[in-house]
Each structure stands twice: as C-alpha cells, then as structure tokens.
Design an enzyme around this catalytic site. Structure first.
Site, mmCIF file in Angstrom:
data_model
loop_
_atom_site.group_PDB
_atom_site.id
_atom_site.type_symbol
_atom_site.label_atom_id
_atom_site.label_comp_id
_atom_site.label_asym_id
_atom_site.label_seq_id
_atom_site.Cartn_x
_atom_site.Cartn_y
_atom_site.Cartn_z
ATOM 1 N N ASP A 142 29.877 55.265 71.248
ATOM 2 C CA ASP A 142 31.002 55.491 70.357
ATOM 3 C C ASP A 142 31.800 56.679 70.886
ATOM 4 O OD1 ASP A 142 32.109 54.660 67.539
ATOM 5 O OD2 ASP A 142 32.267 56.834 67.651
ATOM 6 N N SER A 143 33.103 56.619 70.728
ATOM 7 C CA SER A 143 33.972 57.694 71.227
ATOM 8 C C SER A 143 34.838 58.256 70.114
ATOM 9 C CB SER A 143 34.877 57.183 72.352
ATOM 10 O OG SER A 143 34.120 56.740 73.458
#
Length: 213
Positions: free
Chosen positions: A78-79
């Site tokens: 996830d970013s």
C-alpha cells in the site's frame, strides 16, 4: 514457488513482471478507512509511513487467509503520500485532486510504500513481517490549466498522492530521492531484502527458463 500479489495495482504488477517475476494476483477486500481507524484506535495516532504498513499488512492477511492463497508467498502493498505532515491516499474526487495539486506544485512530498510478506508455503517458515520504503518526490510548479488537464484524464483519482511517476503524471515530477520503483508502488530492493530474511534468493521467484529446440 507460488508468489501471490495481494494488490489490484497494474503498476505494481507491471513492475514485478519487468523484473522477471510473474505473480498470481488476488485482490483484497480490505476497507482501507476502516482498517486505518481500527489501527489508530488500537495504537494511537499513526505516522504516514505507519499507515502504509498497516494497510499493506491488512491486505496481505486478508488474501493469505483464503484457501486459494495456500502454499504460496503472499505480498501485500500500500502507498501513501506524506505531504505537509499528513498522509494522502487516493483523492475523493476531481475537486479534491485539483486542490491537492494546487498545494503540492513546486513543493516536495514523501511517498511511503508499505510491504508485508507472509510465508504461506506448506514447507515454509510461517513468517509474517514487513517494511516501509520511502522516497522523496519533488513536484513541478505547474499552472492551473495543466492541473485541470491532468485531473481530467482521470489518472490522479486512482493513485495514492494523486500522481504517477511512470504514467501521465511523469512530466510533473521533476526529481526523486530514493528508489524509483517504490514511487510506482513496490520497492524491488525492499522485497528482495524481505525474501532474504526467510532464506529466499530473488532468482527463486523467477520462472525457470525454457529450453530452446
């Protein structure tokens, strides 16, 4: 060796494929706002880097718990973009994306990508652990017309931080400090180091070469 990517991101998949890895894709059903709220209730206020890792773990655990993910390595990612001390995921709508770019232009942020790995192999270690990789991103000082035209493409609405470095947003990123692939969404060096922790070399993820006849 089966390798499962718990992410719907085409950019992450393309990055892994370009490095010779052919993962299976199983998309998680994690409610990101709910997962973040639950983590903050349990641990208190989270730093942006912590948000990325919490969500990567949630996605990885969601997929690793499914029957079809058995006997495999599972990677969740996830970013989030840290800008002016706050964590930013995908914009809520076009107006949000425009306003965000108007604040970001000519400035810098930090793109954090969380990576969580679960060794679900029948003969594996059972390990579950992760790391966050961070890259400084410098944005061009673009004008309102450029911002509106970029947002009109729709791309900023589907990516963390409302920009890409490998797509239509590339011209608006003047430079980065750190791992380029991390900005795309998956840090190959970080993944390699996670694999080494459980005794797996990078080349073991790549399919065996076929013999020519």
């Amino acid at each position: 060796m089966r390798f499962v990517l718990a992410s719907a991101s085409p950019a992450r998949l393309a990055t892994l494929r370009s490095a010779g890895v052919q993962p299976e894709v199983l998309v998680s059903g994690v409610d990101e706002p709910a997962a973040t709220a639950e983590a903050e209730k349990r641990y208190g206020a989270l730093e942006p880097a912590g948000v990325a890792l919490i969500l990567a773990r949630a996605k990885c655990e969601d997929v690793a718990g499914r029957d079809e993910a058995g006997d495999a390595l599972v990677l969740g990612c996830d970013s989030v973009l840290e800008f002016e001390g706050a964590a930013h995921g995908k914009p809520s709508d076009s107006s949000d994306a425009i306003a965000r770019w108007q604040r970001m232009r000519g400035k810098s942020g930090i793109l954090h990508s969380g990576h969580w790995l679960i060794d679900n192999r029948d003969d594996g270690t059972g390990a579950t652990f992760g790391v966050t990789a961070s890259t400084v991103v410098h944005f061009a000082d673009i004008d309102d017309e450029e911002i509106e035209a970029y947002v009109a493409t729709g791309e900023p609405l589907y990516v963390a931080g409302a920009f890409t470095v490998d797509g239509l947003g590339g011209p608006f990123v003047t430079s980065i400090e750190g791992d380029y692939h991390n900005v795309v969404g998956v840090s190959l060096p970080a993944l390699r180091e996670l694999l080494q922790e459980i005794g797996i070399s990078w080349h073991e993820l790549r399919p065996a070469p076929t013999e020519s006849v």
